[in-house]
Design a protein around this motif. Sequence first.
Motif, PDB file in Angstrom:
ATOM      1  N   TYR A  32     -17.098  23.013 -16.507  1.00 58.29           N
ATOM      2  CA  TYR A  32     -16.170  24.045 -16.952  1.00 58.29           C
ATOM      3  C   TYR A  32     -14.783  23.395 -16.879  1.00 58.29           C
ATOM      4  O   TYR A  32     -14.445  22.772 -15.867  1.00 58.29           O
ATOM      5  N   PHE A  34     -10.461  23.545 -17.522  1.00 60.10           N
ATOM      6  CA  PHE A  34      -9.320  24.460 -17.486  1.00 60.10           C
ATOM      7  C   PHE A  34      -8.022  23.693 -17.709  1.00 60.10           C
ATOM      8  O   PHE A  34      -7.914  22.516 -17.375  1.00 60.10           O
ATOM      9  N   TYR A  36      -3.937  24.477 -16.626  1.00 58.41           N
ATOM     10  CA  TYR A  36      -2.974  25.307 -15.926  1.00 58.41           C
ATOM     11  C   TYR A  36      -1.585  24.725 -16.154  1.00 58.41           C
ATOM     12  O   TYR A  36      -1.418  23.513 -16.336  1.00 58.41           O
ATOM     13  N   PHE A  46      -2.738  30.107 -15.407  1.00 55.48           N
ATOM     14  CA  PHE A  46      -3.863  29.779 -16.263  1.00 55.48           C
ATOM     15  C   PHE A  46      -3.442  29.785 -17.730  1.00 55.48           C
ATOM     16  O   PHE A  46      -2.732  30.699 -18.183  1.00 55.48           O
ATOM     17  N   LYS A  49      -9.530  28.011 -20.944  1.00 56.61           N
ATOM     18  CA  LYS A  49     -10.699  27.407 -20.338  1.00 56.61           C
ATOM     19  C   LYS A  49     -11.780  27.174 -21.384  1.00 56.61           C
ATOM     20  O   LYS A  49     -11.834  27.872 -22.397  1.00 56.61           O
ATOM     21  N   ILE A  51     -15.930  27.006 -21.364  1.00 59.40           N
ATOM     22  CA  ILE A  51     -17.154  27.193 -20.587  1.00 59.40           C
ATOM     23  C   ILE A  51     -18.340  26.717 -21.424  1.00 59.40           C
ATOM     24  O   ILE A  51     -19.127  25.873 -21.006  1.00 59.40           O
ATOM     25  N   PHE A  90      -1.549  20.798 -15.737  1.00 62.86           N
ATOM     26  CA  PHE A  90      -2.691  20.263 -15.008  1.00 62.86           C
ATOM     27  C   PHE A  90      -3.982  20.594 -15.736  1.00 62.86           C
ATOM     28  O   PHE A  90      -4.231  21.745 -16.103  1.00 62.86           O
ATOM     29  N   VAL A  94     -14.571  22.060 -13.136  1.00 65.00           N
ATOM     30  CA  VAL A  94     -15.528  22.568 -12.152  1.00 65.00           C
ATOM     31  C   VAL A  94     -16.902  22.131 -12.619  1.00 65.00           C
ATOM     32  O   VAL A  94     -17.214  22.241 -13.805  1.00 65.00           O
ATOM     33  N   SER A  98     -21.723  24.473 -10.072  1.00 68.38           N
ATOM     34  CA  SER A  98     -21.089  24.645  -8.768  1.00 68.38           C
ATOM     35  C   SER A  98     -21.242  26.081  -8.295  1.00 68.38           C
ATOM     36  O   SER A  98     -21.113  27.020  -9.075  1.00 68.38           O
ATOM     37  N   ASN A  99     -21.487  26.243  -7.013  1.00 62.80           N
ATOM     38  CA  ASN A  99     -21.555  27.603  -6.483  1.00 62.80           C
ATOM     39  C   ASN A  99     -20.288  27.977  -5.732  1.00 62.80           C
ATOM     40  O   ASN A  99     -20.263  28.974  -5.019  1.00 62.80           O
ATOM     41  N   THR A 100     -19.246  27.154  -5.908  1.00 61.29           N
ATOM     42  CA  THR A 100     -17.983  27.476  -5.253  1.00 61.29           C
ATOM     43  C   THR A 100     -16.831  27.628  -6.234  1.00 61.29           C
ATOM     44  O   THR A 100     -15.893  28.351  -5.958  1.00 61.29           O
ATOM     45  N   GLY A 101     -16.896  26.959  -7.364  1.00 63.03           N
ATOM     46  CA  GLY A 101     -15.794  27.033  -8.308  1.00 63.03           C
ATOM     47  C   GLY A 101     -14.579  26.228  -7.903  1.00 63.03           C
ATOM     48  O   GLY A 101     -13.493  26.438  -8.453  1.00 63.03           O
ATOM     49  N   LYS A 102     -14.727  25.330  -6.936  1.00 64.89           N
ATOM     50  CA  LYS A 102     -13.538  24.581  -6.521  1.00 64.89           C
ATOM     51  C   LYS A 102     -13.116  23.640  -7.637  1.00 64.89           C
ATOM     52  O   LYS A 102     -13.923  22.927  -8.232  1.00 64.89           O
ATOM     53  N   LEU A 103     -11.820  23.657  -7.916  1.00 64.82           N
ATOM     54  CA  LEU A 103     -11.262  22.909  -9.030  1.00 64.82           C
ATOM     55  C   LEU A 103     -10.963  21.464  -8.622  1.00 64.82           C
ATOM     56  O   LEU A 103     -10.424  21.205  -7.555  1.00 64.82           O
ATOM     57  N   PHE A 105      -8.586  18.632  -9.892  1.00 63.88           N
ATOM     58  CA  PHE A 105      -7.407  18.562 -10.747  1.00 63.88           C
ATOM     59  C   PHE A 105      -7.096  17.127 -11.164  1.00 63.88           C
ATOM     60  O   PHE A 105      -7.311  16.174 -10.406  1.00 63.88           O
TER      61      PHE A 105
ATOM     62  N   TYR B  33      -9.253  30.798  -2.539  1.00 65.42           N
ATOM     63  CA  TYR B  33      -9.191  29.341  -2.385  1.00 65.42           C
ATOM     64  C   TYR B  33      -7.862  28.955  -1.754  1.00 65.42           C
ATOM     65  O   TYR B  33      -6.826  29.561  -2.020  1.00 65.42           O
ATOM     66  N   TYR B  35      -5.489  25.387  -1.701  1.00 67.96           N
ATOM     67  CA  TYR B  35      -5.274  24.044  -2.200  1.00 67.96           C
ATOM     68  C   TYR B  35      -3.991  23.502  -1.568  1.00 67.96           C
ATOM     69  O   TYR B  35      -3.137  24.254  -1.109  1.00 67.96           O
ATOM     70  N   LEU B  43      -3.066  17.647  -6.366  1.00 68.34           N
ATOM     71  CA  LEU B  43      -3.618  18.938  -5.983  1.00 68.34           C
ATOM     72  C   LEU B  43      -5.010  18.748  -5.416  1.00 68.34           C
ATOM     73  O   LEU B  43      -5.913  18.265  -6.093  1.00 68.34           O
ATOM     74  N   PHE B  45      -8.323  20.488  -3.232  1.00 69.83           N
ATOM     75  CA  PHE B  45      -9.033  21.649  -2.701  1.00 69.83           C
ATOM     76  C   PHE B  45      -9.139  21.535  -1.185  1.00 69.83           C
ATOM     77  O   PHE B  45      -9.398  20.455  -0.645  1.00 69.83           O
ATOM     78  N   TYR B  48     -12.779  27.381   0.541  1.00 71.77           N
ATOM     79  CA  TYR B  48     -13.161  28.448  -0.383  1.00 71.77           C
ATOM     80  C   TYR B  48     -13.879  29.536   0.387  1.00 71.77           C
ATOM     81  O   TYR B  48     -14.768  29.248   1.193  1.00 71.77           O
ATOM     82  N   ASP B  56     -16.750  27.427   2.272  1.00 68.80           N
ATOM     83  CA  ASP B  56     -16.895  26.005   1.965  1.00 68.80           C
ATOM     84  C   ASP B  56     -15.658  25.289   2.501  1.00 68.80           C
ATOM     85  O   ASP B  56     -14.588  25.401   1.926  1.00 68.80           O
ATOM     86  N   ALA B 100     -19.036  31.859  -9.754  1.00 69.16           N
ATOM     87  CA  ALA B 100     -17.979  30.968  -9.272  1.00 69.16           C
ATOM     88  C   ALA B 100     -17.764  29.850 -10.273  1.00 69.16           C
ATOM     89  O   ALA B 100     -18.711  29.245 -10.758  1.00 69.16           O
ATOM     90  N   GLY B 101     -16.509  29.587 -10.570  1.00 72.67           N
ATOM     91  CA  GLY B 101     -16.174  28.539 -11.516  1.00 72.67           C
ATOM     92  C   GLY B 101     -16.004  29.044 -12.926  1.00 72.67           C
ATOM     93  O   GLY B 101     -15.312  28.436 -13.736  1.00 72.67           O
ATOM     94  N   GLU B 104     -11.122  32.179 -14.242  1.00 70.87           N
ATOM     95  CA  GLU B 104      -9.892  31.483 -13.890  1.00 70.87           C
ATOM     96  C   GLU B 104      -9.408  31.951 -12.531  1.00 70.87           C
ATOM     97  O   GLU B 104      -9.712  33.054 -12.092  1.00 70.87           O
ATOM     98  N   GLN B 105      -8.668  31.077 -11.899  1.00 73.31           N
ATOM     99  CA  GLN B 105      -8.098  31.385 -10.608  1.00 73.31           C
ATOM    100  C   GLN B 105      -6.637  31.776 -10.780  1.00 73.31           C
ATOM    101  O   GLN B 105      -5.925  31.216 -11.613  1.00 73.31           O
TER     102      GLN B 105
END
Lengths: 115, 116
Positions: A32, A34, A36, A46, A49, A51, A90, A94, A98-103, A105, B33, B35, B43, B45, B48, B56, B100-101, B104-105
Amino acid sequence: AQSVAQPEDQVNVAEGNPLTVKCTYSVSGNPYLFWYVQYPNRGLQFLLKYITGDNLVKGSYGFEAEFNKSQTSFHLKKPSALVSDSALYFCAAVHGSSNTGKLIFGQGTTLQVKP
Amino acid sequence: GAGVSQSPSNKVTEKGKDVELRCDPISGHTALYWYRQSLGQGLEFLIYFQGNSAPDKSGLPSDRFSAERTGGSVSTLTIQRTQQEDSAVYLCASSPPGLAGFNEQFFGPGTRLTVL
């Protein structure tokens, strides 16, 4: 290791000209992606994106980006730049499963639009 | 509606002191989250939270860093025995329920931490 790269620290463009901010990614599986934007002394906002589906995605403020799987790229574009577009951009990714969605960058690209 | 808020906006502390940074996410957002944005590292992470699931913590740089989220809403990031390399802008973000993911955040304005 998964990563996102923005090869240009700064992009300069004249107002009214088209702009491109480059981004490539190295993410296993289906990512995924993005974009920003960060204005001075403000948090990230944002823009758009990707997907799945159409490779060309449209976002806020007239920006669009094209997903290119073969080139692992997701370049940001705008047909006609405005001085107010000047900011720090930026690209982020992701892992699609992923089960967290941590980006993850990229290092950021400063866009300078001159009148 | 109200966005993500963070406090304080600026924090100057002396090396070795503990600091607490606060984040209020958007109401109804289940994911939160943290960061860190610094000149040398870009940047990164940190941590979470999603609902009542275990957080996490894979991005926390050392055991001096910890975070909690009370009642599924407000979060606090604590840095113990601060070091000069902890100087950075700490950003909080939240996102709505869903995969998740996929979403958008939404980012807060950040807390600028300076360790002297």
